[in-house]
Structure formats: C-alpha cells, structure tokens
Write an enzyme that holds these catalytic residues in place. Sequence first.
Site, PDB file in Angstrom:
ATOM      1  CB  CYS A   1      10.487  -0.734   2.812  1.00  0.00           C
ATOM      2  SG  CYS A   1      11.244  -0.166   1.289  1.00  0.00           S
TER       3      CYS A   1
ATOM      4  CG  PHE B   1      -0.304   0.358   2.524  1.00  0.00           C
ATOM      5  CD1 PHE B   1      -0.018   1.677   2.852  1.00  0.00           C
ATOM      6  CD2 PHE B   1       0.032  -0.632   3.443  1.00  0.00           C
ATOM      7  CE1 PHE B   1       0.595   2.001   4.051  1.00  0.00           C
ATOM      8  CE2 PHE B   1       0.653  -0.316   4.650  1.00  0.00           C
ATOM      9  CZ  PHE B   1       0.929   1.002   4.949  1.00  0.00           C
TER      10      PHE B   1
ATOM     11  CB  SER C   1       4.582  -7.482   5.669  1.00  0.00           C
ATOM     12  OG  SER C   1       3.653  -8.471   5.249  1.00  0.00           O
TER      13      SER C   1
ATOM     14  CD  GLU D   1      -5.555  -5.810   0.493  1.00  0.00           C
ATOM     15  OE1 GLU D   1      -4.796  -5.957  -0.489  1.00  0.00           O
ATOM     16  OE2 GLU D   1      -5.318  -6.270   1.624  1.00  0.00           O
TER      17      GLU D   1
HETATM   18  P1  NAD Z   1       1.348  -6.719   2.999  1.00  0.00           P
HETATM   19  O1  NAD Z   1       2.384  -7.788   3.065  1.00  0.00           O
HETATM   20  O2  NAD Z   1       0.249  -6.729   3.981  1.00  0.00           O
HETATM   21  O3  NAD Z   1       0.634  -6.734   1.543  1.00  0.00           O
HETATM   22  C1  NAD Z   1       1.394  -6.691   0.363  1.00  0.00           C
HETATM   23  C2  NAD Z   1       0.590  -7.369  -0.750  1.00  0.00           C
HETATM   24  O4  NAD Z   1       0.375  -8.738  -0.404  1.00  0.00           O
HETATM   25  C3  NAD Z   1      -0.796  -6.763  -0.971  1.00  0.00           C
HETATM   26  O5  NAD Z   1      -1.059  -6.740  -2.347  1.00  0.00           O
HETATM   27  C4  NAD Z   1      -1.724  -7.713  -0.229  1.00  0.00           C
HETATM   28  O6  NAD Z   1      -3.001  -7.788  -0.815  1.00  0.00           O
HETATM   29  C5  NAD Z   1      -1.014  -9.047  -0.359  1.00  0.00           C
HETATM   30  N1  NAD Z   1      -1.211  -9.924   0.809  1.00  0.00           N
HETATM   31  C6  NAD Z   1      -1.368  -9.537   2.110  1.00  0.00           C
HETATM   32  N2  NAD Z   1      -1.484 -10.622   2.908  1.00  0.00           N
HETATM   33  C7  NAD Z   1      -1.389 -11.702   2.094  1.00  0.00           C
HETATM   34  C8  NAD Z   1      -1.430 -13.107   2.323  1.00  0.00           C
HETATM   35  N3  NAD Z   1      -1.578 -13.605   3.550  1.00  0.00           N
HETATM   36  N4  NAD Z   1      -1.302 -13.936   1.276  1.00  0.00           N
HETATM   37  C9  NAD Z   1      -1.127 -13.444   0.034  1.00  0.00           C
HETATM   38  N5  NAD Z   1      -1.098 -12.112  -0.248  1.00  0.00           N
HETATM   39  C10 NAD Z   1      -1.215 -11.248   0.764  1.00  0.00           C
HETATM   40  O7  NAD Z   1       2.141  -5.331   3.020  1.00  0.00           O
HETATM   41  P2  NAD Z   1       1.517  -3.869   3.113  1.00  0.00           P
HETATM   42  O8  NAD Z   1       0.984  -3.666   4.487  1.00  0.00           O
HETATM   43  O9  NAD Z   1       0.647  -3.585   1.961  1.00  0.00           O
HETATM   44  O10 NAD Z   1       2.839  -2.977   2.904  1.00  0.00           O
HETATM   45  C11 NAD Z   1       3.728  -2.660   3.940  1.00  0.00           C
HETATM   46  C12 NAD Z   1       4.907  -3.609   3.988  1.00  0.00           C
HETATM   47  O11 NAD Z   1       5.590  -3.599   2.734  1.00  0.00           O
HETATM   48  C13 NAD Z   1       5.942  -3.206   5.020  1.00  0.00           C
HETATM   49  O12 NAD Z   1       6.366  -4.367   5.696  1.00  0.00           O
HETATM   50  C14 NAD Z   1       7.069  -2.617   4.195  1.00  0.00           C
HETATM   51  O13 NAD Z   1       8.347  -2.664   4.794  1.00  0.00           O
HETATM   52  C15 NAD Z   1       6.998  -3.462   2.971  1.00  0.00           C
HETATM   53  N6  NAD Z   1       7.655  -2.828   1.826  1.00  0.00           N
HETATM   54  C16 NAD Z   1       8.867  -3.316   1.463  1.00  0.00           C
HETATM   55  C17 NAD Z   1       9.563  -2.719   0.427  1.00  0.00           C
HETATM   56  C18 NAD Z   1      10.914  -3.231   0.010  1.00  0.00           C
HETATM   57  O14 NAD Z   1      11.423  -2.830  -1.018  1.00  0.00           O
HETATM   58  N7  NAD Z   1      11.527  -4.118   0.783  1.00  0.00           N
HETATM   59  C19 NAD Z   1       8.989  -1.630  -0.262  1.00  0.00           C
HETATM   60  C20 NAD Z   1       7.726  -1.171   0.123  1.00  0.00           C
HETATM   61  C21 NAD Z   1       7.067  -1.782   1.197  1.00  0.00           C
END
Ligand code: NAD
Length: 489
Positions: free
Chosen positions: A284, A152, A229, A179
């Site tokens: 991140c 997000f 994440s 989403e």
């Molecule tokens: P998230 O992991 O909750 O969701 C990321 C994506 O995965 C979304 O599209 C979501 O719909 C999907 N998703 C969520 N739970 C899932 C599951 N159980 N099974 C399959 N798909 C699933 O992450 P978020 O809250 O949207 O974003 C924040 C996180 O992203 C933070 O941990 C941040 O550090 C990380 N991030 C990392 C980088 C990087 O380059 N390392 C860059 C941006 C964000």
Amino acid sequence: MPTREPCPLFINGEWITSTQTETEPVYNPSEGVRISATPMCGAGEVDRAVKAASAAFPAWAETPALERARLMFRFKELLEKHYEELSQIVTREHGKTLDESRGSVRRGIEVVEFACGAPSLLMGEALENIARDIDCDTIRQPLGVSVAITPFNFPVMVPLWTLPIALVCGNTFVLKPSEKVPLSAIRMVQLLSEAGLPPGVVNLVHGGREAVDTLLSHPDVRTVSFVGSTPVAKYIYETATRNGKRVQSAGGAKNYMVVLPDAEPDATVDAVMGSAYGCAGERCMAGSVLVCTHDAAERFLPLLSNAARGLRVGPTDRDANAQMGPLVTPQHLEKVRASIHTGLSEGANLIVDGREVVVHTCPNGFYLGPTIFDHVQPHMQIAREEIFGPVLSVMRADNLDAAIQNCNNSGYGNAAVLFTESGGAARKFRHSINAGMVGINTGVPAPMAFFPFSGWNNSFFGDLHVQGHEGISFFTRQKVTITRWTRSA
Ligand code: NAD
C-alpha cells in the site's frame, strides 16, 4: 507448521476443523502450486469465536496491565526465536523475497515491543484543584471484543499492527486473516498460545464475505480494524459504524513520487526501484506514479529503465539471489497484466514490458517483471487506479507546483514522496501535499510502531489510525472522575 487441510480455526484455546466444505486455495506463488486450503467459515463458527472472546473479556480486562505486558514480552521472545521460520512462511505463501519477509516480520515485532510499554502507555492524566477542593483525573479502560480483518500483502505485519495493542489494553480478539495467506496467521496464533494467553483471549477464524459480515453485525464486537482495498474498506466502515462499532479502516492507495532535477541520481533510482518493485508492487506504500519535473525525466529515466531491466525475478522460496518474487495468485497476476493492456489502449508508452520476463526454473509461477509506462497522462486509468503490481507510470510536469497539483488530484492519500536536494522545495512539498505519509528522499515512508500509520482520503476511513498513541486511544475509552473532598482542619 500446520499442514493439515483445511486450515484450522482457533476458538477458545483449541484448534478445530471447520465444518464448512467450501474452501479457497492457498498457493506457493513462486512454484504456482497449491499448498493448502482455507475454509470459508460460516456465521455459526464466527459466532462461536466472538462468544469465546466475549466470555474471556472480563477476566482479561481485570488482569493488571503489567501482567498483560509480561505476556507480550513472552510473545516477543517467541517471535524472535521463530523469526526465520515465520519469514519463510510469509515468503512461501505470499512470494516476497526472504529479506522482504524478514523486514516485514521485524516491523510487526516492533509493534509488540511498543505494546510491552503498556503500563506507561495506559496512564491517565490528573490535575488537582480544578476548583477549590476538587480534583480531576482520567483513566483508560478496554472496550471488549476487538476484530481485525487483514489483507494478503503483509501476513504477519498487518495483524500485528493491532493485535498486540488491543490485547495489552485489555481487549480480547478475533482475527480474520486474508484467505490467500492463512498460514502465517496460524503460526503466529500458535506462538501467542504458547506464550500463555488464556483461552478465548485470541481467536482465529477464516473466510470471506459471510464471516466478515457476521463480525460486523455481531452485538458483542466493539471495535473493527480493517486493512484492505478501498471499496471493501468503505463497506466495512459504513456497515460496522452503522452497527455501532468503533472502526479504523485502511484502504488502497495510488502513491506519487516526484523527482526534481537536482535529486541525487543513484540514490534516487535505488529508492524509486525499491518503492515501485519491492514486494512486487503489492504494497500500500508502493510508489506507483513517478512525476518528473523540468528535465528530470531525461536524466533519470534511462538509469531507471536499465535498473528495472536488470532486476532478477525468480522463485523467492529457493533462489536467494531473486530480487523480486511472483504475484500472489493467478487471478491477481491476470488483473495486473490487464492493467498493462489498459495502459497501452490509453496510449501510454510502454518502455519496459514485464510480460517479457520468463522464469525458466518455475514455468508455473505467477511472475510479471518490472514494467514502466512513460508519457502517462493524469486522466488515464493507470495514473488514477491502484494496480498493486510491479507497474510504474511516469508522468512529466513543468515544475514542483504542477507536480503537487497532479498528486493532490489523486483521490487516495497514503504516501507521497519527493526527491530533491532543496530544503525549500521539501518544505513546500510537506506542507502542500494531500497525503498522510510523506517521504523526502525516501521511497517508502512507512512509519514505525510508535507513530501512526496515517493514511488520508480514500486510503483511510475512520478517525484513529493503527499503531502508536492513536492505537492506544482506539483500543481504550477514557473515564473522567471529578472528586471533591473537603479539607479536614
Ligand atoms: P481485499 O480488500 O480484497 O481483502 C482484505 C480483507 O477483506 C480480506 O481478509 C478479505 O477476505 C476481506 N474481503 C474481501 N472482499 C470482501 C468483501 N466483499 N466483504 C467483506 N470482506 C471482504 O484486499 P487484499 O487484496 O487482500 O489486499 C490488498 C489491498 O489492501 C490493496 O488495496 C492495498 O492497498 C490494501 N492495503 C492497505 C494498507 C493500508 O495501510 N492502507 C495496508 C496493506 C494493504
């Protein structure tokens, strides 16, 4: 800008409405109001999107690299034309300030610019006479259907980390954005379509676990790019590789910043403020732990606390002077607030409490002000786990070696930052730190489009990172040809 609900899908060049009744709310977090709804696509709709991408692949792969690049040039023109509009959509559905949105859209456009160099980037290598009368060369070819599942926090930039590169390499694409922020992705895909992309080359689906699992197991999907994440990143990597996909999976982070006493005070405080509280800490690359060595805490902490208390928190969609916006959803706000309770119960010293901040003009917005804990110990949860909000943990260390040791004990490895005027200290830090992106006197060492976004440890699962030449390698496979022609007389 689409306002219809639920948010539409884009499959085989057509905008369609999902048949699913289950939706997730999309908020304007500044006002705390629901502005749209994301459908939770089921397996059938996701399968249609992958099949459309698969059907479009042969013709797209045969399209000359120069033509694919020209399409990216057109996309870039449209992104420039709608730069302000896209930035406003990001601010509206995410909550970051308009300047932060503009910066993130700009970073995404830079990847498109990089991808415009496709004809050069895709060149292979050749050597004649590897043995008598024998020559050898390599060419790069696309793989097929590429998938991106995005978080997000950067609704335009993160999809653009992979989409332009996958496309210019000759792959077709299915995007599954978060989403929580589908509107930026929809607008971007509209622009791609306007640029003249053939039907099926880019497809957009929405949803959660079911949609993602369908993508991870679909036999036509060849590559999976994930950003999110760490627990989900690990799950994606393990599941998709088990299903034979090529995977790059970027996870969460706990980024350390180290301050030596010789650091330049004003510039350091500015950089730490930007790193810890930029995008309300939902980044991140956010600096989350500040390790002060020797007597640096005594010198820097009063300045930092003053700056944090002075930061103007407000509705980024209508207050141009707001310096920090809200968190993305009420659930995420609660999660970050809970981490403040955790820090207190662990015995850390709360010296700036963001819970006291009230935004009178928007009482329903999801606000939390800048927060600072002092005397945080390495074993505490707030020093080890990602918070993803405007909460900074300050630790003390006797010297640089002890500070590096603290950083290296973090299981993550995205960014690590040092503030100093000493070249020797900087060199030691760069050499010894167990993280993939290092900043010296810069708070957010995020690489630009032509360098890899190089997370390590629990911040990345896979081999080839997004962006730059690693991106080109990820989205192609090499073919080596050995040729023997006998010389004619
Ligand atoms: P998230 O992991 O909750 O969701 C990321 C994506 O995965 C979304 O599209 C979501 O719909 C999907 N998703 C969520 N739970 C899932 C599951 N159980 N099974 C399959 N798909 C699933 O992450 P978020 O809250 O949207 O974003 C924040 C996180 O992203 C933070 O941990 C941040 O550090 C990380 N991030 C990392 C980088 C990087 O380059 N390392 C860059 C941006 C964000």
